[in-house]
Scaffold this active site. Sequence first.
Site, PDB file in Angstrom:
ATOM      1  N   SER A   1      82.685 -47.832 -53.938  1.00 60.21           N
ATOM      2  CA  SER A   1      81.899 -48.837 -53.590  1.00 60.21           C
ATOM      3  C   SER A   1      82.350 -49.446 -52.165  1.00 60.21           C
ATOM      4  O   SER A   1      83.513 -49.174 -51.874  1.00 60.21           O
ATOM      5  CB  SER A   1      82.149 -49.953 -54.680  1.00 60.21           C
ATOM      6  OG  SER A   1      81.567 -51.303 -54.152  1.00 60.21           O
TER       7      SER A   1
ATOM      8  N   ARG B   1      35.205 -25.009 -58.901  1.00 57.70           N
ATOM      9  CA  ARG B   1      36.006 -25.345 -58.003  1.00 57.70           C
ATOM     10  C   ARG B   1      36.279 -26.818 -58.039  1.00 57.70           C
ATOM     11  O   ARG B   1      35.237 -27.595 -57.875  1.00 57.70           O
ATOM     12  CB  ARG B   1      35.907 -24.852 -56.571  1.00 57.70           C
ATOM     13  CG  ARG B   1      36.877 -25.250 -55.511  1.00 57.70           C
ATOM     14  CD  ARG B   1      37.937 -23.934 -55.550  1.00 57.70           C
ATOM     15  NE  ARG B   1      37.375 -22.757 -55.039  1.00 57.70           N
ATOM     16  CZ  ARG B   1      37.309 -21.686 -55.906  1.00 57.70           C
ATOM     17  NH1 ARG B   1      37.336 -21.783 -56.952  1.00 57.70           N
ATOM     18  NH2 ARG B   1      36.807 -20.434 -55.193  1.00 57.70           N
TER      19      ARG B   1
END
Length: 463
Positions: free
Chosen positions: A276, A315
């Site tokens: 941290s 398509r």
Amino acid sequence: MSVSIFDSFLTTSEIIQVFDDEAVLQAMLRFEVALANAQAQEGVIPAEAAQVIARHGDIAAYDVQAIIVASRRAGSMAIPLVKALTKAVGDDDKSAATHVHWGSTSQDVIDTGMVLATRDALRLIDTTLLSLAERLLDLADQHLHTPVLARTLMQPAQVTSLGFKFTAWAAPLVRARRHLKAAAGRALQLQLGGAVGTLAVMGDKGPAVVRRTAAELGLAVPDAAWHTQRDEWVRLGLQVAVLAGSLGKLATDFSLMAQGEIAELAEPAGAGRGGSTAMPHKRNPVSCMTALAAAGRVPQRAAALLANMGQEHERGLGNWQAELAEWPGLFISTHGALQAMREAIEGVHIDTARMQRNIDALQGLVYAEAVSIYLAGAIGKPQAHTLMEELTGRAVSESRPLGEVVIEAVRRDEQLDSRLDLDALQALFDPRVANANAAELARAQMASLRQALNEPGSPTSQP
């Protein structure tokens, strides 16, 4: 494929490379070369033309960025790629250029290219998945009799076996591998149908060309073109998504057990890992964090696959393109989660002493059900349940071990004292007695899971 810095943070370089722009375009060129070779073998195009086309099948010779930019205007990645290939072949042999992409359509090129890339992605996933599952089963074997708290609704419930817990983590991963293998066997197939899926340009040579092209690429031969019939393809994607969900479950459990107040597990330590910027004492579960963040993005991608299955006629208009855009991210996130959890499990720190302290801190209350069942044999279930409610309440209010309170109560009750074996009763407060059943269940399940992992083949056994 270009990914943001935050995407890269949550995945691996290897899976990014699989769906990199150059890699996908190279896969598409592989299709074009395989198609030309198959057509030459069937006499559809001259053998000389196929040889010239094959000489120009290396994406390194093309301007990838120019192809990508041109595809936005063309509406398809295949159009500028085929145009560039045709020009390169034409510069070499004008007559050969007329045979480039013969009888095929843009979706044939793109879908097959994505199938080839997906096969590579599945190989990466399978390798990491196998390693993680095997490691979990090895840990399960080592900790078959290690007592640990089982928790339900986020609260301590009973004592179980750590090996049982590890086995439960491994099981969905083993099942995922099996399901991916089956789904890949159906979905990793050639796409070749021509303009509307009928192979019309190639006439009666079409089916033979399909078989030869598929063989050269190591793909399954489809029953028919699947331009807008995406069910098997989407099923494969959904199996990947389920795997990501199982990894999220593993990361959730691990991170909860790694909380400072619990401290039963910890991710591997190392310089620069899990620190941290503000709190030097912290040891953050960064692998779990990565896996949870990656897995958290997958459901939306899976939903997009399902939402775009309703593709129009022969398509799709927009929905196929949306599917293509979501597909790589599904694999990129999942492999990121897999690799993160493999790293966490590979170097996991297991604090068995802390596990025992967490059990002991509950003053024996986690053994209450087992004691109640034992008492029921002597005085019946309703009376035993009522008595245990009273005794557990006393243990809590007096801050005394439940075992001590129960033994004391039995000795004061002549009926119970004469009908119960105090040694057997006292044994119910032994964590290794409490977790014995879980250990045996885990042992049996581990055997079947190892057998499944040793089955021949993988999700991508093709070349």
